[in-house]
Design an enzyme around this catalytic site. Sequence first.
Site, PDB file in Angstrom:
ATOM      1  N   ASN A   1       1.522  -2.473  12.225  1.00  0.00           N
ATOM      2  CA  ASN A   1       1.617  -3.931  12.350  1.00  0.00           C
ATOM      3  C   ASN A   1       2.978  -4.349  12.890  1.00  0.00           C
ATOM      4  OD1 ASN A   1       2.380  -2.923   9.645  1.00  0.00           O
ATOM      5  ND2 ASN A   1       3.074  -5.008   9.320  1.00  0.00           N
TER       6      ASN A   1
ATOM      7  N   CYS B   1      12.058  -9.049  10.287  1.00  0.00           N
ATOM      8  CA  CYS B   1      11.832  -9.802   9.070  1.00  0.00           C
ATOM      9  C   CYS B   1      11.996  -8.900   7.861  1.00  0.00           C
ATOM     10  CB  CYS B   1      10.425 -10.384   9.092  1.00  0.00           C
ATOM     11  SG  CYS B   1      10.033 -11.296   7.635  1.00  0.00           S
TER      12      CYS B   1
HETATM   13  N1  PMP Z   1      -1.746  -3.490   6.076  1.00  0.00           N
HETATM   14  C1  PMP Z   1      -1.354  -3.904   7.287  1.00  0.00           C
HETATM   15  C2  PMP Z   1      -1.133  -2.882   8.374  1.00  0.00           C
HETATM   16  C3  PMP Z   1      -1.155  -5.253   7.543  1.00  0.00           C
HETATM   17  O1  PMP Z   1      -0.761  -5.657   8.769  1.00  0.00           O
HETATM   18  C4  PMP Z   1      -1.370  -6.192   6.489  1.00  0.00           C
HETATM   19  C5  PMP Z   1      -1.147  -7.673   6.718  1.00  0.00           C
HETATM   20  N2  PMP Z   1       0.108  -7.969   7.250  1.00  0.00           N
HETATM   21  C6  PMP Z   1      -1.796  -5.716   5.244  1.00  0.00           C
HETATM   22  C7  PMP Z   1      -1.977  -4.356   5.075  1.00  0.00           C
HETATM   23  C8  PMP Z   1      -2.063  -6.653   4.095  1.00  0.00           C
HETATM   24  O2  PMP Z   1      -3.227  -7.392   4.337  1.00  0.00           O
HETATM   25  P1  PMP Z   1      -3.740  -8.569   3.400  1.00  0.00           P
HETATM   26  O3  PMP Z   1      -3.041  -9.798   3.875  1.00  0.00           O
HETATM   27  O4  PMP Z   1      -5.217  -8.645   3.641  1.00  0.00           O
HETATM   28  O5  PMP Z   1      -3.429  -8.188   1.994  1.00  0.00           O
END
Ligand code: PMP
Length: 371
Positions: A146, A315
């Site tokens: 991400n 961040c």
């Molecule tokens: N894993 C990854 C790779 C993410 O990008 C995110 C959200 N930023 C999450 C987990 C967490 O997801 P959620 O908001 O559904 O808890």
Amino acid sequence: MIYLDNAATTKMFESSARVYTNYACTNFFNPSANYAKAVEISKALDEARVSIKEKLKVSNGDIIFTSGATESNNLALRGSLRSGKWEYIFSVGEHPSVYNVAKELEREGYIVHFLSLQSNGEVNYEELSKLLNSKTRYISLMHVSNETGAINDIKRVSLLRDKLAPKALLHVDGVQAFCKIDFSLKELGADLYTISAHKFHGPKGVGALYVKNKDSLKNIVFGGGQEGGLRSGTENVAGIMAMVDAIKHIDVIKNYNHVLKLNKIFKEVIAGKTGISFIETQSPYIISLSFEGVNGETLMRALQDDVIVGMGSACSTKKAGNRILENMGYKSEKIKSSIRVSFSEDLTEDEVKSAGKKILQVYKYVWEKVK
Ligand code: PMP
């Protein structure tokens, strides 16, 4: 406003919002009840499980509905713990919903290993081969980062597992991959796979965990025994049905090709401009880029609502000492000056072009002020 923070969350499809309203206000029955209306809801949930498995391209295994990826990851990781001298493998690139579980396991006395990252953001597969052994309980890695858009070669990981640690489970956080890149879960060979609806135009607060073999997992919350006992609590029916509506509306390959084009156009606008550099990774949906001499957060604020970008790793600098870009070999100045741009298929080429130009213009303006 041009929204370029789709890795953080996406706008819900209107059709999914309509489905949500239907299951919240009209077909609102509790799927665990016994009357006909409720049994219909329970059947609809089972059909939803099939739709998710079809999109994942896997035929066996189960889908457990959760409140999102954070819960799916916690269920996968804590639910697969076993007593005894087992070993657990993660990477330093994981999202906090995995990384912080790993850190907690370490504090609790479990044997935890962290793989480092290569300069392209993928995990270090050599390190993984050295760590895998008959005591490995599981490996948990993300499919797409991400932060950087790096794609881990999950197939390669599962083959290494088969060869060197056949008893180990493979958990994959697929939040930034599912409904974005084309893959077959069957071919990847993962045992547990996490998804989250709000990253692909579904509602927030709903997700799922794919489980190949239910016997490998134990529940981490106790209650009425819903979801085959693995996740007690009345299911978020409206959220689940809206999530599945979103899945059905997504043409992964068509969207991917469009986003690939958007990615190229954006890079063409900014490429070669003094002070700007970006990390070359594989997912076209995410670009991590840095602006020499300017703080990423300052740039993000200066863009105001004209172009909304994310902070990505910069961040987490505050929160987690920015383990990810640092581990990939980036110096702190570069990390501080980085932002994350993430696309969605609903963006047009013109929007992305003008967002790129606006970012250049604002960078120049801020740079003049701070130099
Ligand atoms: N894993 C990854 C790779 C993410 O990008 C995110 C959200 N930023 C999450 C987990 C967490 O997801 P959620 O908001 O559904 O808890």
